[in-house]
Write a protein that holds these residues in place. Structure first.
Motif, PDB file in Angstrom:
ATOM      1  N   LEU A 177       0.823  -1.206   0.000  1.00 37.61           N
ATOM      2  CA  LEU A 177       0.000   0.000   0.000  1.00 37.61           C
ATOM      3  C   LEU A 177       0.860   1.260   0.000  1.00 37.61           C
ATOM      4  O   LEU A 177       0.510   2.273  -0.610  1.00 37.61           O
ATOM      5  CB  LEU A 177      -0.911   0.002   1.231  1.00 37.61           C
ATOM      6  CG  LEU A 177      -1.784  -1.239   1.453  1.00 37.61           C
ATOM      7  CD1 LEU A 177      -2.554  -1.108   2.766  1.00 37.61           C
ATOM      8  CD2 LEU A 177      -2.738  -1.460   0.292  1.00 37.61           C
ATOM      9  N   LEU A 187      -5.016   5.463  -2.668  1.00 42.56           N
ATOM     10  CA  LEU A 187      -4.951   4.040  -2.998  1.00 42.56           C
ATOM     11  C   LEU A 187      -5.953   3.720  -4.097  1.00 42.56           C
ATOM     12  O   LEU A 187      -6.875   4.489  -4.366  1.00 42.56           O
ATOM     13  CB  LEU A 187      -5.255   3.190  -1.764  1.00 42.56           C
ATOM     14  CG  LEU A 187      -4.220   3.200  -0.635  1.00 42.56           C
ATOM     15  CD1 LEU A 187      -4.726   2.389   0.556  1.00 42.56           C
ATOM     16  CD2 LEU A 187      -2.878   2.664  -1.124  1.00 42.56           C
ATOM     17  N   TRP A 189      -7.465  -0.120  -6.450  1.00 44.37           N
ATOM     18  CA  TRP A 189      -7.567  -1.571  -6.344  1.00 44.37           C
ATOM     19  C   TRP A 189      -6.247  -2.278  -6.635  1.00 44.37           C
ATOM     20  O   TRP A 189      -5.984  -3.358  -6.104  1.00 44.37           O
ATOM     21  CB  TRP A 189      -8.651  -2.093  -7.285  1.00 44.37           C
ATOM     22  CG  TRP A 189     -10.023  -1.937  -6.716  1.00 44.37           C
ATOM     23  CD1 TRP A 189     -11.004  -1.079  -7.119  1.00 44.37           C
ATOM     24  CD2 TRP A 189     -10.563  -2.656  -5.598  1.00 44.37           C
ATOM     25  NE1 TRP A 189     -12.120  -1.204  -6.329  1.00 44.37           N
ATOM     26  CE2 TRP A 189     -11.875  -2.180  -5.395  1.00 44.37           C
ATOM     27  CE3 TRP A 189     -10.070  -3.641  -4.755  1.00 44.37           C
ATOM     28  CZ2 TRP A 189     -12.686  -2.674  -4.373  1.00 44.37           C
ATOM     29  CZ3 TRP A 189     -10.878  -4.135  -3.739  1.00 44.37           C
ATOM     30  CH2 TRP A 189     -12.170  -3.651  -3.556  1.00 44.37           C
ATOM     31  N   ILE A 192      -4.247  -2.580  -3.434  1.00 39.86           N
ATOM     32  CA  ILE A 192      -5.008  -3.384  -2.471  1.00 39.86           C
ATOM     33  C   ILE A 192      -4.893  -4.866  -2.802  1.00 39.86           C
ATOM     34  O   ILE A 192      -4.663  -5.715  -1.927  1.00 39.86           O
ATOM     35  CB  ILE A 192      -6.480  -2.935  -2.441  1.00 39.86           C
ATOM     36  CG1 ILE A 192      -6.581  -1.533  -1.835  1.00 39.86           C
ATOM     37  CG2 ILE A 192      -7.337  -3.921  -1.648  1.00 39.86           C
ATOM     38  CD1 ILE A 192      -7.967  -0.917  -1.916  1.00 39.86           C
ATOM     39  N   TYR A 195      -1.532  -6.101  -2.003  1.00 36.84           N
ATOM     40  CA  TYR A 195      -1.452  -6.324  -0.559  1.00 36.84           C
ATOM     41  C   TYR A 195      -2.028  -7.692  -0.181  1.00 36.84           C
ATOM     42  O   TYR A 195      -1.394  -8.466   0.565  1.00 36.84           O
ATOM     43  CB  TYR A 195      -2.197  -5.210   0.172  1.00 36.84           C
ATOM     44  CG  TYR A 195      -2.300  -5.378   1.668  1.00 36.84           C
ATOM     45  CD1 TYR A 195      -1.159  -5.439   2.462  1.00 36.84           C
ATOM     46  CD2 TYR A 195      -3.545  -5.456   2.292  1.00 36.84           C
ATOM     47  CE1 TYR A 195      -1.249  -5.578   3.839  1.00 36.84           C
ATOM     48  CE2 TYR A 195      -3.648  -5.587   3.672  1.00 36.84           C
ATOM     49  CZ  TYR A 195      -2.501  -5.654   4.441  1.00 36.84           C
ATOM     50  OH  TYR A 195      -2.588  -5.794   5.802  1.00 36.84           O
TER      51      TYR A 195
END
Length: 313
Positions: A177, A187, A189, A192, A195
């Protein structure tokens, strides 16, 4: 005095003849061992999600190279915060470490440093991490501060759940992130999913690592995915590494990555597949070597992302 320590020798599973044990003054060696400076694999594993994210952000932004200053800051931050995390973990786990063969020679249970000295050293490392964090934009600073939550709770999870590796993933993959946030101040997608993929990867490699201690863990009541999966470790790793690869692929797609990035991901799954094929969960030395080989996996993905940025930027 703060540096009044006794050096009773290296930790049992430390790298032999490392510069920590051959070049550092004897009074500093226990602190270096607290921070695991002789075992760089830890900060590499913390660093890779940061660098992957920075490289994907460069692709998305149309840049030819990840921001070099960001890469340097992430490197310093990874070394400092990994050291701080290990010091904190050793303070929390001193009673457990004293009962496990591989960890009873660590600085605190071995009496090389006191708890107070370890706490002072923890604060000093955290201050270095804070100095690094303050170089970024406000969004990234806040995001970095939030990361302290999974870091704080992780050491306690092995007492309550069979999935402490999941919580390690929450902490160690946070850089996925950070790299994106440092570039865009927000941020999306892509980071994310990077991550979440990093969490799957972390559970996989730390399960391999945890197989070294499964007998001692069973005796002292410590839980782990190594004990949970047992003889089903290889199928579990296949699922975890496959999920990580799929998520990394989708993340790269959403960042508008090109062929070089996907080539890196493909070569990476070959490396992870090799880990699964050769793994012997009852060979502690091999488990440690396979765990450390994830540095190579990090380089493979990073090289693919950087090459893609160069080609398309």
């Amino acid at each position: 005095m703060f540096f009044s320590t006794k050096d009773t020798g290296p930790v049992a599973d430390a790298v032999k003849r490392h510069w920590v044990d051959t070049r550092l003054p004897a009074s500093l060696r226990p602190y270096a061992r607290l921070a695991r400076w002789e075992r760089p694999i830890g900060w590499w594993l913390l660093l890779w999600p940061c660098w992957w994210s920075a490289a994907l952000a460069a692709i998305a932004a149309g840049n030819s190279w990840p921001n070099p200053w960001h890469l340097v800051l992430f490197f310093i931050g990874a070394v400092a915060m990994r050291g701080a995390g290990c010091t904190y973990n050793d303070l929390v786990d001193v009673d457990i470490d004293s009962k496990v063969e591989r960890t009873r020679s660590r600085p605190i249970p071995a009496g090389q440093v006191t708890k107070f000295q370890a706490k002072v050293f923890l604060v000093l490392q955290a201050l270095v991490g804070l100095a690094v964090l303050l170089q970024f934009n406000t969004f990234t600073i806040v995001l970095g501060i939030v990361s302290l939550v999974p870091v704080a709770i992780y050491p306690f999870m092995k007492r309550f759940t069979n999935w402490p590796q999941l919580f390690l993933g929450f902490a160690f993959s946070w850089g996925a992130l950070m790299g994106w946030a440092a570039e865009f101040g927000s941020l999306s997608w892509s980071p994310i999913l990077l991550y979440v993929g990093g969490i799957c990867w972390t559970i996989g490699y730390d399960t391999i690592y945890a197989h070294q201690d499964k007998e001692d863990d069973a005796l002292v009541g410590v839980k782990s995915t190594a004990r949970l999966f047992g003889d089903r470790t290889k199928p579990a790793l296949i699922l975890l590494y496959s999920a990580a690869t799929i998520l990394f692929t989708i993340s790269a797609t959403l960042a508008d990555a090109g062929p070089a990035a996907f080539a890196g991901i493909f070569l990476g799954i070959i490396h992870l597949g090799w880990q699964v094929i050769v793994l012997d969960i009852d060979d502690g030395d091999q488990c440690l070597k396979l765990f450390r080989s994830n540095t190579a996996y990090g380089w493979i993905l990073f090289a693919g992302f950087v090459l893609d940025a160069l080609v398309s930027g």
